[in-house]
Design a protein around this motif. Structure first.
Motif, mmCIF file in Angstrom:
data_model
loop_
_atom_site.group_PDB
_atom_site.id
_atom_site.type_symbol
_atom_site.label_atom_id
_atom_site.label_comp_id
_atom_site.label_asym_id
_atom_site.label_seq_id
_atom_site.Cartn_x
_atom_site.Cartn_y
_atom_site.Cartn_z
ATOM 1 N N MET A 164 11.916 10.499 9.292
ATOM 2 C CA MET A 164 11.576 9.336 8.462
ATOM 3 C C MET A 164 10.300 9.581 7.673
ATOM 4 S SD MET A 164 12.414 6.252 11.083
ATOM 5 C CE MET A 164 13.131 5.098 9.958
ATOM 6 N N LEU A 165 10.231 8.929 6.549
ATOM 7 C CA LEU A 165 9.025 8.911 5.741
ATOM 8 C C LEU A 165 8.230 7.676 6.154
ATOM 9 C CD1 LEU A 165 7.328 9.775 3.226
ATOM 10 C CD2 LEU A 165 8.793 8.256 1.897
ATOM 11 N N THR A 166 6.981 7.873 6.501
ATOM 12 C CA THR A 166 6.142 6.756 6.936
ATOM 13 C C THR A 166 5.380 6.188 5.743
ATOM 14 O OG1 THR A 166 5.870 7.742 9.105
ATOM 15 C CG2 THR A 166 4.278 6.052 8.484
ATOM 16 N N VAL A 167 5.500 4.903 5.551
ATOM 17 C CA VAL A 167 4.771 4.194 4.508
ATOM 18 C C VAL A 167 3.941 3.115 5.192
ATOM 19 C CG1 VAL A 167 4.952 2.779 2.436
ATOM 20 C CG2 VAL A 167 6.625 4.599 2.846
ATOM 21 N N THR A 168 2.642 3.188 5.038
ATOM 22 C CA THR A 168 1.755 2.216 5.668
ATOM 23 C C THR A 168 1.189 1.294 4.586
ATOM 24 O OG1 THR A 168 1.161 3.865 7.316
ATOM 25 C CG2 THR A 168 -0.265 1.941 7.142
#
Length: 159
Positions: free
Chosen positions: A24-28
């Motif tokens: 997964m690509l983490t977007v914060t």
């Protein structure tokens, strides 16, 4: 060949299995600012004046949910930060924290504690303590490390 995309959200990515997290690509997202929270308060209670809206934003610890809950309790008679804090103390929200949240923070003042210790100390179930913890972690008042749950400097100041 079909390609699928999945979007998921979590407040604790540490609970995700490695097999899922590594794919997964983490977007914060950026945390809410005091101005953002004060605007949210105004949307939910337009009778609250500017100073009180910003005071609610301060005691919401970055949580729009907490800011909205407080905004719904406040009426236009509360027109200063001091009156707001007095009102919150009167209804059990001293410094914007519930009695349970303050009790958990106080339990950590003399050092790190385990989840099982806090469950016994608060006389409640593990899931309840984890819910309280999540609010305090999001507010920057506690952390969880190898030694257990620890109060932060910000948490000490609030307590």
């Amino acid at each position: 060949v079909y390609k699928r995309q999945v979007c998921a959200t979590t407040t604790d990515d540490g609970l995700l299995p490695d097999a899922l997290r590594t794919r997964m690509l983490t977007v914060t997202p950026e945390p809410y600012s005091l101005v953002d929270l004060a605007t949210i308060v105004k949307l939910h209670n337009s009778e609250i004046n500017y100073m009180v809206r910003h005071a609610i934003a301060e005691v919401s610890f970055g949580s729009p949910r907490r800011a909205i809950m407080i905004a719904r309790l406040v009426d236009s008679d509360i027109d200063t930060k001091e009156k707001l804090l007095s009102f919150l103390n009167m209804i059990g929200y001293k410094n914007g924290l519930t009695n349970r949240e303050r009790e958990l923070l106080a339990s950590l003042i003399d050092g790190p504690k385990s989840l099982s210790y806090l469950t016994r100390k608060l006389r409640t179930k593990k899931k309840t303590v984890e819910l309280i913890e999540q609010n305090l972690i999001n507010a920057g008042l506690i952390t969880i490390g190898r030694e257990g749950r620890m109060i932060t400097n910000k948490g000490i100041k609030v307590l």
